[in-house]
Scaffold this active site. Structure first.
Site, PDB file in Angstrom:
ATOM      1  N   TYR A  40      37.196  53.042  40.992  1.00 38.76           N
ATOM      2  CA  TYR A  40      38.324  53.685  40.350  1.00 38.76           C
ATOM      3  C   TYR A  40      38.253  52.142  39.201  1.00 38.76           C
ATOM      4  O   TYR A  40      37.655  52.192  38.106  1.00 38.76           O
ATOM      5  CB  TYR A  40      39.468  54.292  40.510  1.00 38.76           C
TER       6      TYR A  40
ATOM      7  N   LYS B  97      37.011  51.505  35.061  1.00 42.35           N
ATOM      8  CA  LYS B  97      38.065  51.281  34.408  1.00 42.35           C
ATOM      9  C   LYS B  97      37.952  50.474  33.959  1.00 42.35           C
ATOM     10  O   LYS B  97      38.266  50.066  32.501  1.00 42.35           O
ATOM     11  CB  LYS B  97      39.794  51.997  34.795  1.00 42.35           C
TER      12      LYS B  97
ATOM     13  N   THR C 161      42.948  45.673  24.597  1.00 42.53           N
ATOM     14  CA  THR C 161      43.364  46.744  25.798  1.00 42.53           C
ATOM     15  C   THR C 161      44.937  46.581  25.593  1.00 42.53           C
ATOM     16  O   THR C 161      45.074  45.972  25.984  1.00 42.53           O
ATOM     17  CB  THR C 161      42.514  46.147  27.276  1.00 42.53           C
TER      18      THR C 161
END
Ligand code: NDP
Length: 242
Positions: free
Chosen positions: A150, A154, A233
């Protein structure tokens, strides 16, 4: 009239994004593998849903094309994409099945890249201008035991954000990531009571986040006010990574 495509809008953060964008006057298209009662309740002339599976490139293309046609027929200009659909699979990597790795990377990263590519073709054909927002995660920035695949997916999304921002900036298209902390959604349902207590203890603002904490940030990045922000981000995590 601006049209925004949000993947994974049937529940959780995606549903919150769909609701917030509709309330702001956007035309909204969304997809998920299955419909949901919550989404059906939102049913209205400015909302389009079609089943799509991020692990199936053809179904992603079919969804984006159908959504684009629906928007044009309604007189709305395709303006943005929020890559939100995602899954988390937990387990230490040494015993993590390859099929789980493939599902996570395909859904969270490859699906998002394919969706962005298909949406971009429309934006560029229209002459440019638009927004792409990728929902990544603080797990991609900091890591978390048991979430290696995961986390990789990301971190990959954040890489996509930085590279694509350079590629399409001259066309007036911005590309940013929003990295939420732990959100109180179905996805975090697998956290144990002790893990939740620990997260709350380590979060300066003293709670898990909600879709309502993240939705306005995404809406800001989609807006004209964010025209000079790209390749970034934005962390929305109650301070846990601060
Ligand atoms: P949920 O599990 O609550 O919702 C996920 C959504 O994505 C659903 O609409 C689901 O619909 C859809 N989806 C999942 N797999 C696919 C697929 N293969 N194809 C199409 N749609 C799919 O998750 P959250 O709302 O919590 O998460 C939303 C995003 O936010 C994700 O990208 C997640 O990684 C990120 N995030 C979440 C955090 C959290 O703590 N919850 C923290 C940080 C980031 P369906 O199952 O019907 O396909």
């Amino acid at each position: 009239m601006r049209h925004v495509i949000v993947t994974g809008g049937s529940r959780g953060l995606g549903l919150g994004l769909v609701e917030g964008l509709l309330a702001e006057g956007y035309w909204v298209s969304t997809c998920s593998r299955r419909p949901s009662d919550e989404l059906q309740h939102l049913h209205g002339p400015r909302l389009f849903w079609q089943a799509a599976d991020m692990t199936d490139g053809d179904s992603v293309i079919r969804f984006v094309e159908a959504a684009a046609t629906w928007g044009v027929e309604g007189g709305a200009t395709l303006w943005g994409l929020v890559n939100n659909a995602g899954i988390a699979r937990e387990g230490i990597l040494a015993t993590f099945p390859d099929a789980e790795t493939a599902a996570v990377i395909q859904t969270n990263l490859v699906g998002a890249i394919q969706t962005a590519r298909t949406v971009l073709r429309h934006l560029l054909r229209q002459g440019g201008a638009g927004r792409i927002v990728n929902i990544s995660s603080i797990i991609g920035l900091r890591g978390y035991t048991g979430l290696a695949a995961y986390s990789a997916s990301k971190a990959g999304l954040d890489g996509l954000t930085r590279a694509l921002a350079r590629e399409v900036g001259r066309r007036g298209i911005t590309v940013n990531s929003v990295a939420p902390g732990y959100l109180d959604t179905e996805m975090s349902g697998t956290l144990s009571a002790e893990q939740r207590r620990q997260i709350v203890r380590r979060t300066p603002l003293g709670r898990l986040g909600t879709a309502a904490d993240v939705e306005p940030v995404v809406r800001f990045l989609l807006s004209d006010a964010a025209a000079f922000i790209t390749g970034q981000t934005l962390v929305v995590d109650g301070g846990i990574t601060g």
